[in-house]
Scaffold this active site. Structure first.
Site, mmCIF file in Angstrom:
data_model
loop_
_atom_site.group_PDB
_atom_site.id
_atom_site.type_symbol
_atom_site.label_atom_id
_atom_site.label_comp_id
_atom_site.label_asym_id
_atom_site.label_seq_id
_atom_site.Cartn_x
_atom_site.Cartn_y
_atom_site.Cartn_z
ATOM 1 N N ASP A 37 48.151 42.113 42.494
ATOM 2 C CA ASP A 37 46.947 43.025 43.525
ATOM 3 C C ASP A 37 47.226 43.245 44.840
ATOM 4 O O ASP A 37 47.798 42.216 44.972
ATOM 5 C CB ASP A 37 45.491 41.812 42.973
ATOM 6 C CG ASP A 37 43.788 42.603 43.894
ATOM 7 O OD1 ASP A 37 44.724 43.533 45.250
ATOM 8 O OD2 ASP A 37 43.353 42.404 43.565
ATOM 9 N N GLN A 101 31.728 45.886 43.670
ATOM 10 C CA GLN A 101 33.088 46.459 42.754
ATOM 11 C C GLN A 101 33.448 46.977 44.146
ATOM 12 O O GLN A 101 32.962 48.304 44.832
ATOM 13 C CB GLN A 101 32.539 47.589 41.645
ATOM 14 C CG GLN A 101 33.500 47.736 41.491
ATOM 15 C CD GLN A 101 33.065 48.109 39.804
ATOM 16 O OE1 GLN A 101 31.965 48.460 39.644
ATOM 17 N NE2 GLN A 101 34.348 48.747 39.213
ATOM 18 N N HIS A 107 38.372 46.750 35.662
ATOM 19 C CA HIS A 107 39.302 45.337 35.445
ATOM 20 C C HIS A 107 38.830 44.069 35.345
ATOM 21 O O HIS A 107 37.706 44.203 36.459
ATOM 22 C CB HIS A 107 39.951 46.032 37.396
ATOM 23 C CG HIS A 107 39.168 46.158 38.162
ATOM 24 N ND1 HIS A 107 38.677 47.464 38.651
ATOM 25 C CD2 HIS A 107 39.111 45.629 39.250
ATOM 26 C CE1 HIS A 107 37.912 47.065 39.739
ATOM 27 N NE2 HIS A 107 37.798 45.374 39.942
ATOM 28 N N HIS A 109 40.047 40.946 37.339
ATOM 29 C CA HIS A 109 40.415 39.898 38.525
ATOM 30 C C HIS A 109 41.122 38.241 37.654
ATOM 31 O O HIS A 109 40.020 37.819 36.622
ATOM 32 C CB HIS A 109 40.146 39.210 39.790
ATOM 33 C CG HIS A 109 39.119 40.258 40.888
ATOM 34 N ND1 HIS A 109 40.100 41.004 42.011
ATOM 35 C CD2 HIS A 109 38.365 41.505 40.186
ATOM 36 C CE1 HIS A 109 39.514 42.322 42.170
ATOM 37 N NE2 HIS A 109 38.041 42.023 41.124
HETATM 38 P P1 5GP Z 1 37.136 45.560 43.606
HETATM 39 O O1 5GP Z 1 36.783 44.968 44.792
HETATM 40 O O2 5GP Z 1 37.122 46.813 42.609
HETATM 41 O O3 5GP Z 1 37.240 43.764 42.840
HETATM 42 O O4 5GP Z 1 38.655 45.308 43.135
HETATM 43 C C1 5GP Z 1 39.668 46.039 43.366
HETATM 44 C C2 5GP Z 1 41.166 45.374 43.760
HETATM 45 O O5 5GP Z 1 41.664 46.401 43.649
HETATM 46 C C3 5GP Z 1 40.877 44.328 45.170
HETATM 47 O O6 5GP Z 1 41.232 42.795 44.829
HETATM 48 C C4 5GP Z 1 42.564 45.224 45.748
HETATM 49 O O7 5GP Z 1 42.474 43.982 46.458
HETATM 50 C C5 5GP Z 1 42.752 46.011 44.966
HETATM 51 N N1 5GP Z 1 43.453 46.802 44.926
HETATM 52 C C6 5GP Z 1 43.097 47.759 45.762
HETATM 53 N N2 5GP Z 1 43.858 48.791 46.486
HETATM 54 C C7 5GP Z 1 45.036 48.673 45.522
HETATM 55 C C8 5GP Z 1 46.554 48.986 45.210
HETATM 56 O O8 5GP Z 1 46.488 50.764 45.449
HETATM 57 N N3 5GP Z 1 46.882 48.999 44.807
HETATM 58 C C9 5GP Z 1 46.855 47.257 43.829
HETATM 59 N N4 5GP Z 1 47.087 47.053 43.132
HETATM 60 N N5 5GP Z 1 45.064 46.550 44.248
HETATM 61 C C10 5GP Z 1 44.715 47.600 44.960
#
Ligand code: 5GP
Length: 145
Positions: A37, A101, A107, A109
């Site tokens: 991340d 999200q 995904h 974590h």
């Molecule tokens: P969510 O909020 O959807 O559960 O998690 C999305 C995750 O993707 C977040 O923890 C955020 O830090 C990560 N993330 C966002 N943009 C990018 C990116 O461009 N590359 C990577 N590797 N992680 C990302």
């Protein structure tokens, strides 16, 4: 954005799977990709995504594809523990914008927790982490697989 909506094939994780944007990869197999991340909540914050499915979240995921996905999540979590020896590990995922999200390809974590070290607040915000440091963590975790 509603909990149930059409899958957007241009979400950033789909682009990573197609190689259109870079990822700091830890491991890839036929079913999953694990990578760092870039806005980590702690050192070693890892994401695991399924390949070959258009699932925005866990609710959308075809049931028959869950076993290889969760098996990979456990394998990566074990490698994170072995490589970085945290005191605990959060393994979690969010379903829908209302739940927090921000990227709409399923995904999981894996977030190491180190006693006495506060985790970064929120997620997906602020300055991205140092890419060299993330690369070193990815190498360490991959070596522990
Ligand atoms: P969510 O909020 O959807 O559960 O998690 C999305 C995750 O993707 C977040 O923890 C955020 O830090 C990560 N993330 C966002 N943009 C990018 C990116 O461009 N590359 C990577 N590797 N992680 C990302």
């Amino acid at each position: 954005m509603p909990l149930h909506a059409p899958y957007d094939p241009d979400n950033i994780f789909a682009k990573m799977l197609r190689g259109e944007i870079p990822a700091i990869k830890i491991h890839e197999d036929d079913h999953t990709l694990a990578f760092m991340d870039i806005f980590p909540q702690s050192d070693g914050h890892t994401l695991i995504i399924p390949k070959h499915v258009e699932a925005r979240n866990l609710l959308d995921m075809p049931t028959e594809t869950l076993a290889p996905f969760i098996t990979s999540v456990q394998r990566i979590a074990r490698a994170v523990e072995k490589a970085l020896t945290p005191d605990g590990l959060i393994v979690t995922q969010f379903n829908g914008e209302a739940a927090g999200q921000t990227v709409f390809h399923l995904h999981m974590h894996v977030i190491p927790v180190y006693t006495g070290q506060p985790r970064r607040r929120g997620h997906g915000t602020g300055e991205p982490a140092d890419m060299d440091a993330l690369g070193k963590l990815a190498t360490q975790i991959a070596a522990a697989l």
